[in-house]
Design a protein around this motif. Sequence first.
Motif, PDB file in Angstrom:
ATOM      1  N   ARG A 251      10.967  80.472  54.125  1.00  0.00           N
ATOM      2  CA  ARG A 251       9.720  80.632  53.372  1.00  0.00           C
ATOM      3  C   ARG A 251       8.513  80.603  54.299  1.00  0.00           C
ATOM      4  NH1 ARG A 251      11.855  77.459  49.509  1.00  0.00           N
ATOM      5  NH2 ARG A 251      10.949  75.648  50.535  1.00  0.00           N
ATOM      6  N   GLU A 252       8.529  79.628  55.214  1.00  0.00           N
ATOM      7  CA  GLU A 252       7.386  79.489  56.132  1.00  0.00           C
ATOM      8  C   GLU A 252       7.174  80.732  56.978  1.00  0.00           C
ATOM      9  OE1 GLU A 252       7.442  75.837  58.615  1.00  0.00           O
ATOM     10  OE2 GLU A 252       7.437  74.923  56.606  1.00  0.00           O
ATOM     11  N   LEU A 253       8.285  81.265  57.496  1.00  0.00           N
ATOM     12  CA  LEU A 253       8.186  82.446  58.366  1.00  0.00           C
ATOM     13  C   LEU A 253       8.035  83.738  57.561  1.00  0.00           C
ATOM     14  CD1 LEU A 253      10.984  81.486  60.935  1.00  0.00           C
ATOM     15  CD2 LEU A 253       8.519  81.452  61.354  1.00  0.00           C
ATOM     16  N   LYS A 254       8.083  83.601  56.235  1.00  0.00           N
ATOM     17  CA  LYS A 254       7.983  84.750  55.327  1.00  0.00           C
ATOM     18  C   LYS A 254       8.979  85.844  55.721  1.00  0.00           C
ATOM     19  CE  LYS A 254       3.130  84.347  53.765  1.00  0.00           C
ATOM     20  NZ  LYS A 254       3.184  82.945  53.498  1.00  0.00           N
ATOM     21  N   LEU A 255      10.237  85.424  55.887  1.00  0.00           N
ATOM     22  CA  LEU A 255      11.263  86.371  56.318  1.00  0.00           C
ATOM     23  C   LEU A 255      11.757  87.232  55.169  1.00  0.00           C
ATOM     24  CD1 LEU A 255      13.380  84.163  58.758  1.00  0.00           C
ATOM     25  CD2 LEU A 255      11.530  85.772  59.289  1.00  0.00           C
ATOM     26  N   LYS A 256      11.531  86.740  53.937  1.00  0.00           N
ATOM     27  CA  LYS A 256      12.071  87.487  52.800  1.00  0.00           C
ATOM     28  C   LYS A 256      11.105  87.458  51.621  1.00  0.00           C
ATOM     29  CE  LYS A 256      16.097  87.596  49.791  1.00  0.00           C
ATOM     30  NZ  LYS A 256      17.546  87.451  49.858  1.00  0.00           N
ATOM     31  N   PHE A 257      10.825  88.636  51.100  1.00  0.00           N
ATOM     32  CA  PHE A 257      10.030  88.756  49.878  1.00  0.00           C
ATOM     33  C   PHE A 257      10.918  89.369  48.802  1.00  0.00           C
ATOM     34  CE2 PHE A 257       6.821  88.643  53.159  1.00  0.00           C
ATOM     35  CZ  PHE A 257       5.792  87.907  52.587  1.00  0.00           C
ATOM     36  N   GLU A 258      10.570  89.078  47.551  1.00  0.00           N
ATOM     37  CA  GLU A 258      11.316  89.674  46.444  1.00  0.00           C
ATOM     38  C   GLU A 258      10.359  90.263  45.431  1.00  0.00           C
ATOM     39  OE1 GLU A 258      15.353  86.984  46.199  1.00  0.00           O
ATOM     40  OE2 GLU A 258      13.549  86.169  45.290  1.00  0.00           O
ATOM     41  N   LEU A 259      10.806  91.308  44.788  1.00  0.00           N
ATOM     42  CA  LEU A 259      10.064  91.844  43.657  1.00  0.00           C
ATOM     43  C   LEU A 259      10.769  91.346  42.399  1.00  0.00           C
ATOM     44  CD1 LEU A 259       8.254  95.074  43.119  1.00  0.00           C
ATOM     45  CD2 LEU A 259      10.035  94.519  41.442  1.00  0.00           C
ATOM     46  N   LEU A 260       9.989  90.614  41.602  1.00  0.00           N
ATOM     47  CA  LEU A 260      10.554  89.935  40.432  1.00  0.00           C
ATOM     48  C   LEU A 260      10.131  90.635  39.151  1.00  0.00           C
ATOM     49  CD1 LEU A 260       9.275  86.544  41.790  1.00  0.00           C
ATOM     50  CD2 LEU A 260      11.693  87.137  41.717  1.00  0.00           C
ATOM     51  N   VAL A 261      11.076  90.742  38.221  1.00  0.00           N
ATOM     52  CA  VAL A 261      10.805  91.363  36.926  1.00  0.00           C
ATOM     53  C   VAL A 261      11.329  90.423  35.842  1.00  0.00           C
ATOM     54  CG1 VAL A 261      11.247  93.386  35.461  1.00  0.00           C
ATOM     55  CG2 VAL A 261      11.147  93.662  37.952  1.00  0.00           C
ATOM     56  N   PRO A 262      10.546  90.169  34.780  1.00  0.00           N
ATOM     57  CA  PRO A 262      11.090  89.354  33.691  1.00  0.00           C
ATOM     58  C   PRO A 262      12.189  90.133  32.967  1.00  0.00           C
ATOM     59  CG  PRO A 262       8.894  90.163  33.123  1.00  0.00           C
ATOM     60  CD  PRO A 262       9.170  90.598  34.533  1.00  0.00           C
ATOM     61  N   ILE A 263      13.369  89.544  32.854  1.00  0.00           N
ATOM     62  CA  ILE A 263      14.479  90.217  32.161  1.00  0.00           C
ATOM     63  C   ILE A 263      14.933  89.382  30.963  1.00  0.00           C
ATOM     64  CG2 ILE A 263      16.886  90.988  32.341  1.00  0.00           C
ATOM     65  CD1 ILE A 263      16.373  91.869  35.178  1.00  0.00           C
ATOM     66  N   ASN A 264      15.089  88.082  31.184  1.00  0.00           N
ATOM     67  CA  ASN A 264      15.587  87.217  30.107  1.00  0.00           C
ATOM     68  C   ASN A 264      14.450  86.361  29.557  1.00  0.00           C
ATOM     69  OD1 ASN A 264      18.465  87.880  30.346  1.00  0.00           O
ATOM     70  ND2 ASN A 264      18.278  86.910  32.365  1.00  0.00           N
ATOM     71  N   ASP A 265      14.318  86.348  28.243  1.00  0.00           N
ATOM     72  CA  ASP A 265      13.234  85.576  27.627  1.00  0.00           C
ATOM     73  C   ASP A 265      13.367  84.093  27.911  1.00  0.00           C
ATOM     74  OD1 ASP A 265      11.710  87.546  26.425  1.00  0.00           O
ATOM     75  OD2 ASP A 265      13.299  87.852  24.956  1.00  0.00           O
ATOM     76  N   GLY A 266      12.235  83.493  28.243  1.00  0.00           N
ATOM     77  CA  GLY A 266      12.212  82.047  28.455  1.00  0.00           C
ATOM     78  C   GLY A 266      12.783  81.635  29.795  1.00  0.00           C
ATOM     79  N   ALA A 267      13.195  82.614  30.603  1.00  0.00           N
ATOM     80  CA  ALA A 267      13.756  82.309  31.928  1.00  0.00           C
ATOM     81  C   ALA A 267      12.811  82.837  32.994  1.00  0.00           C
ATOM     82  CB  ALA A 267      15.127  82.964  32.072  1.00  0.00           C
ATOM     83  N   PRO A 268      12.867  82.266  34.194  1.00  0.00           N
ATOM     84  CA  PRO A 268      12.005  82.794  35.260  1.00  0.00           C
ATOM     85  C   PRO A 268      12.346  84.257  35.522  1.00  0.00           C
ATOM     86  CG  PRO A 268      13.125  80.764  35.942  1.00  0.00           C
ATOM     87  CD  PRO A 268      13.719  81.174  34.628  1.00  0.00           C
ATOM     88  N   PRO A 269      11.379  85.036  36.052  1.00  0.00           N
ATOM     89  CA  PRO A 269      11.662  86.441  36.336  1.00  0.00           C
ATOM     90  C   PRO A 269      12.764  86.585  37.383  1.00  0.00           C
ATOM     91  CG  PRO A 269       9.555  85.785  37.293  1.00  0.00           C
ATOM     92  CD  PRO A 269      10.021  84.645  36.447  1.00  0.00           C
ATOM     93  N   THR A 270      13.400  87.751  37.376  1.00  0.00           N
ATOM     94  CA  THR A 270      14.607  87.986  38.185  1.00  0.00           C
ATOM     95  C   THR A 270      14.290  88.865  39.385  1.00  0.00           C
ATOM     96  OG1 THR A 270      15.918  87.877  36.162  1.00  0.00           O
ATOM     97  CG2 THR A 270      16.963  88.921  38.043  1.00  0.00           C
ATOM     98  N   ALA A 271      14.837  88.484  40.552  1.00  0.00           N
ATOM     99  CA  ALA A 271      14.644  89.294  41.764  1.00  0.00           C
ATOM    100  C   ALA A 271      15.417  90.609  41.631  1.00  0.00           C
ATOM    101  CB  ALA A 271      15.142  88.532  42.989  1.00  0.00           C
TER     102      ALA A 271
END
Length: 334
Positions: A251-271
């Motif tokens: 996370r610190e080195l920002k080695l990986k980013f994700e594009l997140l989309v909400p798919i399931n209601d009431g759940a965090p968005p999905t990469a």
Amino acid sequence: MDDTSNAYVPGDDASVAPGDHSAMARPAQDPDTGRRAYRQALIDARVLFPSTVDGIYGRSGLFESIADGLNYAVSKLGADQDAEVMRFPPAMPRKDFEASEYLKGFPQLAGTVHCFCGGDREHHRLLARLERGEEWADQQQPTDVVLAPAACYPVYPVVASRGPMPREGLVVDVLTYCFRHEPSIDPARMQMFRQREYVRLGTAEQIVEFRQRWMERGTQLASLLGLPHEVDVANDPFFGRGGKIVADSQRELKLKFELLVPINDGAPPTACMSFNYHMDHFAHAWPLRTADGAPAHTGCVGFGIERLTLALLRHHGFKPANWPQRVRDVLGGI
Ligand code: AMP
Ligand code: ZN
């Protein structure tokens, strides 16, 4: 006008207009409720065919036509990359898998292939155990093969075996089923799923530039597809106590980013997409060298074909004929 009237709507709060970023912050509820509801809707509509194992599904013609459309859209986006196409089966040599150090970070996700290697006596024992409903798989022997955990892994040993890369480096286009042992009732968390990737190999500057460009393109694709989205630094599930340190450093080195989309209601968005910079990690596993003979850096952009398909079905409904024309066009006219 965007016709979202046929979108899958399990609850009153569930309809998400394309581009509605407020959908990212969903009200607190048991996240599994929304996951189960969407999974059941997909099964009832015969979009996915369930099995007795969570995360292993058959795909319908509808699902595959959307998956094909996504591959078409990604190919169009990458048409200027002069990418070398490589297609691998969803398995790779165990020796290469060991070299990749995947087992350091994610032993819990790995899938190894074991086979029967005995003679007649062992065969009788196997059949007897089966007959009695007893465990038999512990008799199987490891083979030289493991399941691919990510689409880009088989690329690195192939490129390394060619000697130093040309000055401009290399872009490779891959697509394969991957295996991760993460059984779940979340339809977007499968055990076998496809990753379409562009893999960049070269100098650090070349990889950083490539990743930036693809973060922009990935975001553009999500907008064109009418999917609400956000890009964030990623949180990979590195294993064990040591894993927390690796995750913090990722996370610190920002080695990986994700594009997140909400798919399931009431759940965090999905990469649904990921944008990765591996630094020179894979040059330690294999002799990947730049034109100058220095250890090569690598990175990749991964499109989760199943998750993007599920996101499209979630936001536009189960009938592509009713989807916004613009979205259908991006997918090559499904
Ligand atoms: P990763 O290698 O973890 O960055 O994964 C790349 C992409 O593959 C993710 O952005 C997802 O879209 C997809 N993906 C990862 N894990 C799964 C899974 N269990 N089921 C479906 N798609 C997945
Ligand atoms: Zn990759």
